[in-house]
Design a protein around this motif. Sequence first.
Motif, short mmCIF file in Angstrom:
data_model
loop_
_atom_site.label_atom_id
_atom_site.label_comp_id
_atom_site.label_asym_id
_atom_site.label_seq_id
_atom_site.Cartn_x
_atom_site.Cartn_y
_atom_site.Cartn_z
N CYS A 1 45.46 44.01 45.44
CA CYS A 1 46.51 44.33 46.37
C CYS A 1 46.21 43.56 47.53
N MET A 2 44.87 43.26 48.12
CA MET A 2 44.69 42.40 49.18
C MET A 2 45.14 41.08 48.86
N VAL A 3 44.74 40.57 47.62
CA VAL A 3 45.40 38.85 47.50
C VAL A 3 46.83 39.01 47.60
N GLU A 4 47.79 40.03 46.76
CA GLU A 4 49.01 39.94 47.17
C GLU A 4 49.37 40.12 48.81
N ASN A 5 48.62 40.86 49.38
CA ASN A 5 48.90 41.03 50.89
C ASN A 5 48.84 39.58 51.44
N ILE A 6 47.56 38.81 51.16
CA ILE A 6 47.55 37.87 51.78
C ILE A 6 48.53 36.72 51.65
N TYR A 7 48.91 36.56 50.55
CA TYR A 7 49.98 35.74 49.91
C TYR A 7 51.45 36.05 50.46
N ASP A 8 51.56 37.46 51.02
CA ASP A 8 52.69 37.87 51.71
C ASP A 8 52.55 37.56 53.11
N ILE A 9 51.61 37.69 53.73
CA ILE A 9 51.29 37.57 55.14
C ILE A 9 51.31 35.80 55.76
N PRO B 1 41.33 38.98 38.82
CA PRO B 1 42.00 37.64 38.98
C PRO B 1 41.26 36.84 39.68
N GLU B 2 41.31 35.56 39.30
CA GLU B 2 40.80 34.34 40.24
C GLU B 2 41.67 34.17 41.48
N VAL B 3 40.86 33.68 42.52
CA VAL B 3 41.39 33.49 43.66
C VAL B 3 40.49 32.53 44.42
N GLY B 4 41.34 31.75 45.46
CA GLY B 4 40.70 30.44 46.10
C GLY B 4 40.85 29.21 45.88
N ASP B 5 40.87 28.69 46.88
CA ASP B 5 40.89 27.10 46.66
C ASP B 5 39.62 26.37 46.62
N ILE B 6 38.69 27.09 47.44
CA ILE B 6 37.37 26.80 47.43
C ILE B 6 36.59 28.32 47.27
N GLY C 1 37.73 41.09 54.25
CA GLY C 1 36.40 41.66 53.92
C GLY C 1 35.25 41.64 54.61
N THR C 2 35.33 42.68 55.26
CA THR C 2 34.05 43.02 56.33
C THR C 2 33.31 44.11 55.80
N LEU C 3 32.30 44.62 56.18
CA LEU C 3 31.69 45.82 56.06
C LEU C 3 32.37 47.01 56.67
N LYS C 4 33.46 46.84 57.54
CA LYS C 4 34.08 48.06 57.82
C LYS C 4 35.23 48.06 56.86
N GLU C 5 35.83 46.96 56.42
CA GLU C 5 37.00 47.05 55.42
C GLU C 5 36.71 45.94 54.27
N PRO C 6 35.84 46.60 53.40
CA PRO C 6 35.60 45.68 52.26
C PRO C 6 36.50 45.25 51.26
N VAL C 7 36.69 43.97 50.87
CA VAL C 7 37.74 43.83 49.62
C VAL C 7 36.69 43.68 48.28
N HIS C 8 37.01 44.60 47.35
CA HIS C 8 36.14 44.80 46.06
C HIS C 8 37.09 44.99 45.10
N ALA C 9 36.42 45.11 43.81
CA ALA C 9 37.18 45.44 42.60
C ALA C 9 38.42 46.26 42.56
N VAL C 10 38.43 47.41 43.31
CA VAL C 10 39.28 48.49 43.34
C VAL C 10 40.71 47.82 44.13
#
Length: 192
Positions: A86-94, A134-139, A73-82
Amino acid sequence: MYMKNIFYYDALSEKSSLKFGKRLSEMISEADIGDRDIVLLCVGSDRSTGDSLGPLIGHKLQRTLNNKMYVYGTLKEPVHAVNLECMVENIYDIHKEPFVIAVDASLGTRNHIGYVTLSDMPLRPGLGVKKSLPEVGDICITGIVNLSGAMDGILLQSTRLSTVMELADFISIGIFIAIHSWSSSSITCISR
């Protein structure tokens, strides 16, 4: 019953940033994450001033925390509602069982604008603008950028950039302090 903790910090107070960083470091240590990857997930859009807090923080930290954590999640590649789900799934796959620190902007009362919250609960992104994500994060870390009201989407669009930048600086410094004080072990960093 285990009680969740929420801590509030005034982003305009110089000493608060150090306290915030120390508390975040303690929370990571208390979680006893072992060899789990630490992931910083910065949620928001670069197309709305009020919602740009997460991407600004990701942008600031993607290089400074090299070899310490993974940043999404950066200015160049933001993580947003859309793309969040998918990004959360990718994080847990990686990453096997990642320890996720989620960051986002939030809306609140007039007295809390400019404050940062730190919690050991998951982030509930989109809650302030009535989106079901979806809810996300431990902190969870949020920066209160503007008032909550009837037209929250417009309030995010009309948020003062100076408020967002002060919060982004405060949170970035705090995370930097936390990771460097916590990390006696080596953790790899990859920017996304």
